[in-house]
Motif scaffolding. Structure first.
Motif, PDB file in Angstrom:
ATOM      1  N   LEU A 127       0.846  -1.091  -0.054  1.00 50.93           N
ATOM      2  CA  LEU A 127       0.059  -0.046   0.004  1.00 50.93           C
ATOM      3  C   LEU A 127       0.989   1.198  -0.014  1.00 50.93           C
ATOM      4  O   LEU A 127       0.302   2.312  -0.312  1.00 50.93           O
ATOM      5  CB  LEU A 127      -0.887  -0.001   1.145  1.00 50.93           C
ATOM      6  N   CYS A 128       1.995   1.198   0.398  1.00 48.98           N
ATOM      7  CA  CYS A 128       2.851   2.293   0.477  1.00 48.98           C
ATOM      8  C   CYS A 128       3.940   2.338  -0.971  1.00 48.98           C
ATOM      9  O   CYS A 128       4.076   1.356  -1.389  1.00 48.98           O
ATOM     10  CB  CYS A 128       3.643   2.354   1.671  1.00 48.98           C
ATOM     11  N   GLU A 129       4.102   3.314  -1.170  1.00 50.56           N
ATOM     12  CA  GLU A 129       5.354   3.570  -2.219  1.00 50.56           C
ATOM     13  C   GLU A 129       6.572   3.715  -1.687  1.00 50.56           C
ATOM     14  O   GLU A 129       7.524   2.834  -2.388  1.00 50.56           O
ATOM     15  CB  GLU A 129       5.162   4.882  -2.871  1.00 50.56           C
ATOM     16  N   LYS A 130       6.972   3.899  -0.595  1.00 48.69           N
ATOM     17  CA  LYS A 130       8.115   3.870   0.068  1.00 48.69           C
ATOM     18  C   LYS A 130       8.145   4.232   1.710  1.00 48.69           C
ATOM     19  O   LYS A 130       6.922   4.726   2.117  1.00 48.69           O
ATOM     20  CB  LYS A 130       9.053   5.071  -0.648  1.00 48.69           C
ATOM     21  N   TRP A 131       9.389   3.898   2.426  1.00 53.09           N
ATOM     22  CA  TRP A 131       9.299   4.401   3.729  1.00 53.09           C
ATOM     23  C   TRP A 131      10.575   4.778   4.227  1.00 53.09           C
ATOM     24  O   TRP A 131      11.546   4.379   3.551  1.00 53.09           O
ATOM     25  CB  TRP A 131       8.673   3.143   4.784  1.00 53.09           C
ATOM     26  N   ALA A 141     -11.063   6.505  -3.086  1.00 49.19           N
ATOM     27  CA  ALA A 141      -9.397   6.577  -2.971  1.00 49.19           C
ATOM     28  C   ALA A 141      -9.075   6.016  -1.626  1.00 49.19           C
ATOM     29  O   ALA A 141      -9.769   6.479  -0.789  1.00 49.19           O
ATOM     30  CB  ALA A 141      -8.887   7.925  -3.297  1.00 49.19           C
ATOM     31  N   LEU A 142      -8.006   5.424  -1.381  1.00 51.21           N
ATOM     32  CA  LEU A 142      -7.436   5.069  -0.235  1.00 51.21           C
ATOM     33  C   LEU A 142      -6.655   6.275   0.414  1.00 51.21           C
ATOM     34  O   LEU A 142      -6.025   6.841  -0.443  1.00 51.21           O
ATOM     35  CB  LEU A 142      -6.613   3.882  -0.415  1.00 51.21           C
ATOM     36  N   THR A 143      -6.646   6.458   1.749  1.00 56.45           N
ATOM     37  CA  THR A 143      -5.933   7.631   2.314  1.00 56.45           C
ATOM     38  C   THR A 143      -5.018   7.083   3.433  1.00 56.45           C
ATOM     39  O   THR A 143      -5.240   5.998   3.874  1.00 56.45           O
ATOM     40  CB  THR A 143      -6.811   8.768   2.722  1.00 56.45           C
ATOM     41  N   ALA A 144      -4.061   7.970   4.010  1.00 56.54           N
ATOM     42  CA  ALA A 144      -3.386   7.285   5.150  1.00 56.54           C
ATOM     43  C   ALA A 144      -4.495   7.475   6.200  1.00 56.54           C
ATOM     44  O   ALA A 144      -4.080   6.622   7.223  1.00 56.54           O
ATOM     45  CB  ALA A 144      -2.222   8.611   5.299  1.00 56.54           C
ATOM     46  N   GLU A 145      -5.536   8.184   6.527  1.00 56.59           N
ATOM     47  CA  GLU A 145      -6.344   8.128   7.429  1.00 56.59           C
ATOM     48  C   GLU A 145      -6.870   6.985   7.484  1.00 56.59           C
ATOM     49  O   GLU A 145      -7.237   6.326   8.651  1.00 56.59           O
ATOM     50  CB  GLU A 145      -7.161   9.412   7.347  1.00 56.59           C
ATOM     51  N   ASP A 146      -7.272   6.174   6.484  1.00 57.59           N
ATOM     52  CA  ASP A 146      -7.856   5.057   6.327  1.00 57.59           C
ATOM     53  C   ASP A 146      -6.958   3.861   7.240  1.00 57.59           C
ATOM     54  O   ASP A 146      -7.429   3.124   8.205  1.00 57.59           O
ATOM     55  CB  ASP A 146      -8.019   4.375   4.897  1.00 57.59           C
ATOM     56  N   ILE A 147      -5.716   3.893   6.814  1.00 61.05           N
ATOM     57  CA  ILE A 147      -4.671   2.902   7.557  1.00 61.05           C
ATOM     58  C   ILE A 147      -4.590   3.240   9.159  1.00 61.05           C
ATOM     59  O   ILE A 147      -4.662   2.552   9.855  1.00 61.05           O
ATOM     60  CB  ILE A 147      -3.314   3.033   6.753  1.00 61.05           C
ATOM     61  N   TYR A 192       5.276  -1.895  21.336  1.00 60.52           N
ATOM     62  CA  TYR A 192       6.014  -0.928  20.574  1.00 60.52           C
ATOM     63  C   TYR A 192       5.525   0.580  21.170  1.00 60.52           C
ATOM     64  O   TYR A 192       6.055   1.613  20.663  1.00 60.52           O
ATOM     65  CB  TYR A 192       6.003  -0.968  19.074  1.00 60.52           C
ATOM     66  N   GLY A 193       4.345   0.540  21.777  1.00 56.87           N
ATOM     67  CA  GLY A 193       3.974   1.922  22.386  1.00 56.87           C
ATOM     68  C   GLY A 193       3.864   2.726  21.122  1.00 56.87           C
ATOM     69  O   GLY A 193       4.125   4.084  21.153  1.00 56.87           O
ATOM     70  N   ALA A 194       3.038   2.282  19.979  1.00 58.43           N
ATOM     71  CA  ALA A 194       3.070   3.153  18.693  1.00 58.43           C
ATOM     72  C   ALA A 194       2.067   4.333  19.018  1.00 58.43           C
ATOM     73  O   ALA A 194       1.067   4.304  19.616  1.00 58.43           O
ATOM     74  CB  ALA A 194       2.978   2.306  17.599  1.00 58.43           C
ATOM     75  N   LYS A 195       2.443   5.367  18.528  1.00 59.03           N
ATOM     76  CA  LYS A 195       1.766   6.533  18.299  1.00 59.03           C
ATOM     77  C   LYS A 195       1.575   6.550  16.506  1.00 59.03           C
ATOM     78  O   LYS A 195       2.541   7.043  15.865  1.00 59.03           O
ATOM     79  CB  LYS A 195       2.258   7.875  18.527  1.00 59.03           C
ATOM     80  N   VAL A 196       0.222   6.692  16.113  1.00 57.99           N
ATOM     81  CA  VAL A 196       0.058   6.386  14.676  1.00 57.99           C
ATOM     82  C   VAL A 196      -0.746   7.708  14.208  1.00 57.99           C
ATOM     83  O   VAL A 196      -1.741   8.093  14.782  1.00 57.99           O
ATOM     84  CB  VAL A 196      -0.776   5.182  14.455  1.00 57.99           C
ATOM     85  N   GLN A 197      -0.151   8.496  13.322  1.00 58.82           N
ATOM     86  CA  GLN A 197      -1.020   9.691  12.744  1.00 58.82           C
ATOM     87  C   GLN A 197      -0.685   9.735  11.358  1.00 58.82           C
ATOM     88  O   GLN A 197       0.216   9.320  10.682  1.00 58.82           O
ATOM     89  CB  GLN A 197      -0.010  10.869  13.296  1.00 58.82           C
ATOM     90  N   ALA A 198      -1.968  10.254  10.635  1.00 55.65           N
ATOM     91  CA  ALA A 198      -1.975  10.736   9.496  1.00 55.65           C
ATOM     92  C   ALA A 198      -1.417  12.113   9.358  1.00 55.65           C
ATOM     93  O   ALA A 198      -1.973  13.020   9.724  1.00 55.65           O
ATOM     94  CB  ALA A 198      -3.299  10.397   8.764  1.00 55.65           C
ATOM     95  N   THR A 199      -0.252  12.210   8.899  1.00 51.62           N
ATOM     96  CA  THR A 199       0.375  13.502   8.987  1.00 51.62           C
ATOM     97  C   THR A 199       0.155  14.414   7.544  1.00 51.62           C
ATOM     98  O   THR A 199       0.932  15.175   7.238  1.00 51.62           O
ATOM     99  CB  THR A 199       1.725  13.340   9.389  1.00 51.62           C
ATOM    100  N   GLY A 200      -0.696  13.553   6.568  1.00 50.95           N
ATOM    101  CA  GLY A 200      -0.891  14.087   5.440  1.00 50.95           C
ATOM    102  C   GLY A 200      -1.846  13.191   4.686  1.00 50.95           C
ATOM    103  O   GLY A 200      -2.091  12.052   5.176  1.00 50.95           O
ATOM    104  N   SER A 233      -1.520  11.540   1.950  1.00 47.22           N
ATOM    105  CA  SER A 233      -0.781  10.158   1.866  1.00 47.22           C
ATOM    106  C   SER A 233       0.538   9.999   2.627  1.00 47.22           C
ATOM    107  O   SER A 233       1.190   9.062   2.282  1.00 47.22           O
ATOM    108  CB  SER A 233      -0.324  10.397   0.402  1.00 47.22           C
ATOM    109  N   THR A 234       0.433  10.417   3.902  1.00 41.78           N
ATOM    110  CA  THR A 234       1.662  10.187   4.579  1.00 41.78           C
ATOM    111  C   THR A 234       1.174   9.742   6.004  1.00 41.78           C
ATOM    112  O   THR A 234       0.232  10.282   6.862  1.00 41.78           O
ATOM    113  CB  THR A 234       2.482  11.529   4.905  1.00 41.78           C
ATOM    114  N   LEU A 235       1.563   8.551   6.461  1.00 46.39           N
ATOM    115  CA  LEU A 235       1.468   8.050   7.563  1.00 46.39           C
ATOM    116  C   LEU A 235       2.870   8.045   8.519  1.00 46.39           C
ATOM    117  O   LEU A 235       3.683   7.398   8.064  1.00 46.39           O
ATOM    118  CB  LEU A 235       1.011   6.398   7.426  1.00 46.39           C
ATOM    119  N   THR A 236       2.957   8.565   9.708  1.00 50.92           N
ATOM    120  CA  THR A 236       3.842   8.501  10.502  1.00 50.92           C
ATOM    121  C   THR A 236       3.486   7.678  11.762  1.00 50.92           C
ATOM    122  O   THR A 236       2.544   7.759  12.430  1.00 50.92           O
ATOM    123  CB  THR A 236       4.119   9.953  10.895  1.00 50.92           C
TER     124      THR A 236
END
Length: 325
Positions: free
Chosen positions: A105-109, A138-144, A172-180, A182-185
């Motif tokens: 689903l991603c182009e790069k990381w 369309a799929l967005t980073a917010e969906d993920i 992992y204590g992960a904090k997941v954000q849609a920072t754009g 098409s950008t997932l951080t």
């Protein structure tokens, strides 16, 4: 006596085996998608569009269409692995576990701080299946982000969620954000060398928020034993196949997604995937029943547990290819 070959054995009819081999050989001409033609059965020929693959489905009865609740095993493998997509995955080759991870689903990381923060650029042009209530949007980073953090009942100790999803917070204590758009951080509490491996686990696939929310009013028409997403009409993803129907205790049918985003990564010929028009899976727990179906031409693939008699019968027929794993 039940016999297992190594980790398992997959048995394919020779016609199907030659189709799969052809997909890894030279590219010539091919039929147009949706032409209804059968796949090529000549080893070395160009892959052809069309055809139906009939697979056995064994193991646990499907409890839910939500991959966060069921993971990939038994019948869920045939649905979740084909209806939904992964952010990262293993490559499609025999050395997959020794090869670098690849984007789906991603182009790069990238990880700008040595493994604590991971920034994923989501691939452009990916569409959800063209079924209500998504209707091909369309799929967005917010969906993920939603799948990883805000799913109904999400809790780091929620036993109904599979290990890999729970590990995001518990380990992992992960904090997941849609920072754009098409950008997932994803920011971890500390750098981790195995985080990407967890994200590439086949259990980590992505259902649609609208479908999960719509399922709250579902009447559970298939009588599944799980919670939440229990209506096959709402099993909506971005994968290569759409779930057409599912019958508890019998099996189901998946049909080609005409809007799937990946092309042939083996031949690198630009051909849109998938080649098959349809995948059927039958719920056949008993190995004798599977063997009889193979011999009668009602099944194209079987495994993984076979006894000595099954193996002898199938080898004597001379119509099957055995792939030990």
């Amino acid at each position: 006596m039940m016999k297992q070959f190594g980790k398992g054995i997959i048995v394919l009819s020779l016609s199907v085996f030659s189709v799969l081999v052809a997909a890894g050989c030279g590219a010539q001409q091919q039929a147009a998608p949706g032409s209804g033609s059968s796949p090529s059965t000549t080893v070395g020929a160009a892959p052809q569009y069309g055809g139906v693959l009939r697979m056995r489905a064994g193991g646990q009865e499907l409890p839910s269409y939500d991959p966060r609740q069921t993971g990939v095993s038994g019948q869920s493998y045939h649905i979740h692995g084909l209806v939904y997509s992964q952010l990262l995955r293993r490559p499609f080759n025999k050395n997959a576990f020794a090869s670098p991870l690849v984007c789906e689903l991603c182009e790069k990381w990238e990880t700008p701080d040595g493994g604590k923060t991971y920034v994923f650029q989501i691939r452009q042009g990916i569409k959800w299946h063209d079924k209500a209530p998504l209707n091909g949007r369309a799929l967005t980073a917010e969906d993920i982000r939603w799948v990883l953090t805000d799913g109904e009942g999400f809790d780091s100790k929620n036993p109904k969620f599979v290990k890999q999803f729970n590990d995001l917070t518990r380990v992992y204590g992960a904090k997941v954000q849609a920072t754009g758009p098409s950008t997932l951080t994803i920011t971890l509490k500390e750098a981790s060398a195995d985080f990407l491996t967890t994200m590439a686990n086949p259990n980590v696939t992505y259902p649609a928020k609208e479908a999960v929310e719509a399922s709250k009013s579902s009447t559970n028409p298939e009588g599944l034993i799980g919670l939440g997403l229990t209506d096959s009409k709402l099993a909506i993803g971005t994968g290569p196949f759409l779930l057409k129907e599912y019958t508890k205790g019998v099996g189901g049918t998946l049909v080609r997604n005409p809007n799937y985003f990946l092309t042939d990564q083996v031949l690198k010929n630009g051909n849109k995937l998938p080649y098959l028009d349809e995948v059927q899976f039958l719920f056949l727990l008993d190995h004798r029943t599977r063997t009889a179906a193979m011999l009668a031409g009602q099944l194209d693939e079987s495994g993984i547990y076979l006894d000595d008699t099954d193996v002898e019968q199938l080898k004597a027929a001379g119509q099957f290819e055995f792939d030990e794993a």
